[in-house]
Enzyme design. Sequence first.
Site: not given
Lengths: 170, 499
Positions: B116, B200, B235, B292
């Site tokens: 990421k 972040e 999440h 995916r």
Amino acid sequence: MDLQFNIDQETHRIEVDFRDGKYLVRLEDGQYEVDSQPISENCLSLLVNEKAYTVFIVEEEGKKYISIQGEQFCVEEAKAETGARSIAESATLKGTPTIAAPMPGKIVKILVGEEDKVEKGQGLVIVEAMKMENEIRSPSAGIVEKINFKEGDLVDAAEPIIELKPEEKE
Amino acid sequence: MIKKILIANRGEIAVRVINACREMSVPTVAVYSTADRKSLHVQMADEAICIGDPPPLESYLNIDKIIAVAKQTGADAIHPGYGFLAENSDFSARCEREGLVFIGPNSKALRLVGDKVASRETMTKAKIPIIPGMMTKRAEMKEFKEAAESIGYPVMIKASAGGGGKGMRIIYSPKELEKGIEAGMREAKSAFGDESVYLEKYIEEPRHVEFQVLADNFGNVVHLFERECSIQRRHQKIVEETPSCAIDDELRKKMGEVAKKVIKISGYNNAGTVEFLLDKNKKFYFLEVNARIQVEHPITELVTGVDLVKQQIKIASGEKLKLKQEEIKQRGHAIECRIYAEDPENNFFPCAGKILFMKEPAGPGVRHDCGIYSGFDVPVYYDPILSKVITWAETREDARGRMIMALSDYIILGIKTTIGFLSSVMGHPEFAAGNTQTNFIEKNMSDWGDKKKGRKFLNEALLAAAVSSQMKTSEKRAVVKEKAPSPWLTVGKWSIGGN
């Protein structure tokens, strides 16, 4: 016939009679006429005062699991007075609530030490089950009396991980 | 064309892939751990090979073993499903070296989008909008603290290698940071074998909108519109729908073009999903590429009519994309509810155990992707997803009504599941109004357990329990009283069809 059922720790008393092919059932809030037809091994068609319900029901180890109109119930037949108490109940009676995982898992972190004072809702131990970490919190304020496992250990459901001594009443 | 496919997964997604193969007459090989001998995917496949003990590292993550099974059974391709090895670039590179087709992106693109931190750098260079955050990969606690200060709280901890909510934490103040990072790293390590995490900026009240893309091996890329997946617990998504109520055609077009650009600059091929966060002011930020097939792929299939798993297999076989962007249309509305073996009253704690009875929902516009059956013992070792209910109808309101009906008809007895909870989500006025931000559950569902105490059918459940007890007693009595003779014995002389 007199029956007692527990749902979510509440006891309900029920009387049932069978007359003219129908069941007369007396609940705490009134009497119901029930026409019941078995549809399959796990399915009953009920007509309760002519309202139609399809009920799915399965029994395992003395518990009836019931699904009705999308709602689920776990019904236990209450044994009159005697009957074995669950581990948690007897521990509570002794005055030492035990902290256990609701399912088998691995202890990833123990957040308290023996003799520590803890608040109600404080995180005690992190258990990993089915790839997720779950924090088990203290059900009451108290003192950590005993820790039965160490980090990395595997635990079974209901196995006491931590024993708590409730806070002394002043 | 691919001749035989090994499915390196389990549960509902393995069954989904096997069924696509069966439709295409491609033979399948299932792999399973010793805990999964009786799992549905083992029953559905043409061949099934045990690859080890229950812990994932010894079975579903055991690359050597899976490659060996592919060779041994003559499979020329591997479908990784989602989770496990699906986004592991070492695995996809190994397949490439061994001459096996990995049904997914090439290992170079997978490495880029899977990291990421690296993909954020690439996207910044290409002027794709991203969320402000920390770019370094490995850091000391001090650096995390400094980064969090400069980004500004609240911050989100995310696993560098991960997805599916694993390792993710929201941190509101400096004093929670250290504990959160430790927990995030442990979860990341155990889920992905890589403990690196990054920070972040946490966008409050955002919506999660993602775009499905297909890219062939010749540079052709199409998108198949968006999915909104804002309703999450831990999440991790539990409800998804398409189209999103939050975007109009103009924004849809813009986001779709950005999604295709992300795929092109990453050199990505096969099916993938470009995730965005959409803030209150309809500003969108690139989050990541999910490299995916996604859990929620069926809703896209229902509104576009495209079978994404078959497309994956065709693309991996080296076929050119026959779909043209302008020919792909969204028709109607689809919603997915994920059924997990979890206790919604107890913070969604996973609940393994035996399914004593199950009845599947069915009917027009109801799809059920499923990895379980009556009598199945849900093992403790894996993600607790059991199945997915997907409904399609002409409008969102019709799809919602259909979902409420389907969930009410879906019976799973013996273990706790999310069915009842999801039914309440579907029936909630805020969901009906389309107010689906990612904090939907905390905001609207926190008193769900208490509401349940006022259940509507408690009396009927007691009646059913009483009647069933009484029926059992009288059956027993009846058996003792008279061994009822069969009608064939009491009816007298009989014959069939005689005159």
